[in-house]
Design a protein around this motif. Structure first.
Motif, short mmCIF file in Angstrom:
data_model
loop_
_atom_site.label_atom_id
_atom_site.label_comp_id
_atom_site.label_asym_id
_atom_site.label_seq_id
_atom_site.Cartn_x
_atom_site.Cartn_y
_atom_site.Cartn_z
N ASP A 7 0.84 -1.20 0.00
CA ASP A 7 0.00 0.00 0.00
C ASP A 7 0.87 1.25 0.00
O ASP A 7 1.98 1.25 0.53
CB ASP A 7 -0.89 0.07 1.25
CG ASP A 7 -2.05 -0.88 1.22
OD1 ASP A 7 -2.28 -1.51 0.17
OD2 ASP A 7 -2.73 -1.00 2.26
N ARG A 8 0.34 2.32 -0.56
CA ARG A 8 1.00 3.63 -0.45
C ARG A 8 0.91 4.07 1.02
O ARG A 8 -0.16 3.97 1.64
CB ARG A 8 0.29 4.63 -1.34
CG ARG A 8 0.92 5.98 -1.34
CD ARG A 8 0.11 6.92 -2.23
NE ARG A 8 0.67 8.22 -2.16
CZ ARG A 8 1.37 8.79 -3.13
NH1 ARG A 8 1.53 8.16 -4.27
NH2 ARG A 8 1.88 9.98 -2.98
N ILE A 9 2.00 4.54 1.56
CA ILE A 9 2.03 4.95 2.97
C ILE A 9 1.27 6.26 3.11
O ILE A 9 1.62 7.25 2.46
CB ILE A 9 3.47 5.08 3.48
CG1 ILE A 9 4.19 3.73 3.36
CG2 ILE A 9 3.49 5.59 4.92
CD1 ILE A 9 5.68 3.80 3.64
N PRO A 10 0.23 6.30 3.94
CA PRO A 10 -0.56 7.53 4.09
C PRO A 10 0.21 8.63 4.81
O PRO A 10 1.14 8.38 5.57
CB PRO A 10 -1.76 7.09 4.92
CG PRO A 10 -1.48 5.74 5.42
CD PRO A 10 -0.29 5.19 4.73
N GLU A 11 -0.22 9.86 4.55
CA GLU A 11 0.36 11.03 5.21
C GLU A 11 -0.55 11.49 6.34
O GLU A 11 -1.77 11.35 6.28
CB GLU A 11 0.49 12.19 4.22
CG GLU A 11 1.61 12.02 3.24
CD GLU A 11 1.75 13.25 2.38
OE1 GLU A 11 2.05 14.33 2.92
OE2 GLU A 11 1.53 13.12 1.17
#
Length: 94
Positions: free
Chosen positions: A60-64
């Motif tokens: 997954d794309r790492i959330p900000e």
């Protein structure tokens, strides 16, 4: 331990150099896995694991996240995190 609660956030150099015990306790809740100095923003960008972050799956794309500081009546500062709904530009490269 699984690092399945990853998040990205930035902290300004100004905040990092202040003598703030509340912030030190707060930042102690993170396992930093990557840090990069962003000279143009005068900040450090972090990737970290924390129980305060949402669970992520491998790939997954790492959330900000935004770090939120709230001053309490007794003068102490309470910190929390809030997931960004729209990531910043720097995140695509970090």
């Amino acid at each position: 331990m699984r690092l399945d609660r990853l998040g990205r956030f930035m902290v300004s150099i100004e905040v990092l150099t202040e003598e703030n015990e509340d912030f030190r306790k707060f930042i102690g809740q993170f396992i930093i896995v990557r840090a990069e100095m962003l000279y143009a923003q005068d900040a450090i960008a972090y990737v970290a694991h924390s129980l305060m972050f949402d669970k992520t799956e491998h790939g997954d794309r790492i959330p900000e996240y935004n770090l939120i500081a709230s001053k309490k009546d007794d003068g102490t500062v309470e910190f929390s995190v809030e997931r960004k709904t729209r990531p910043d530009f720097y995140a695509d490269n970090f």
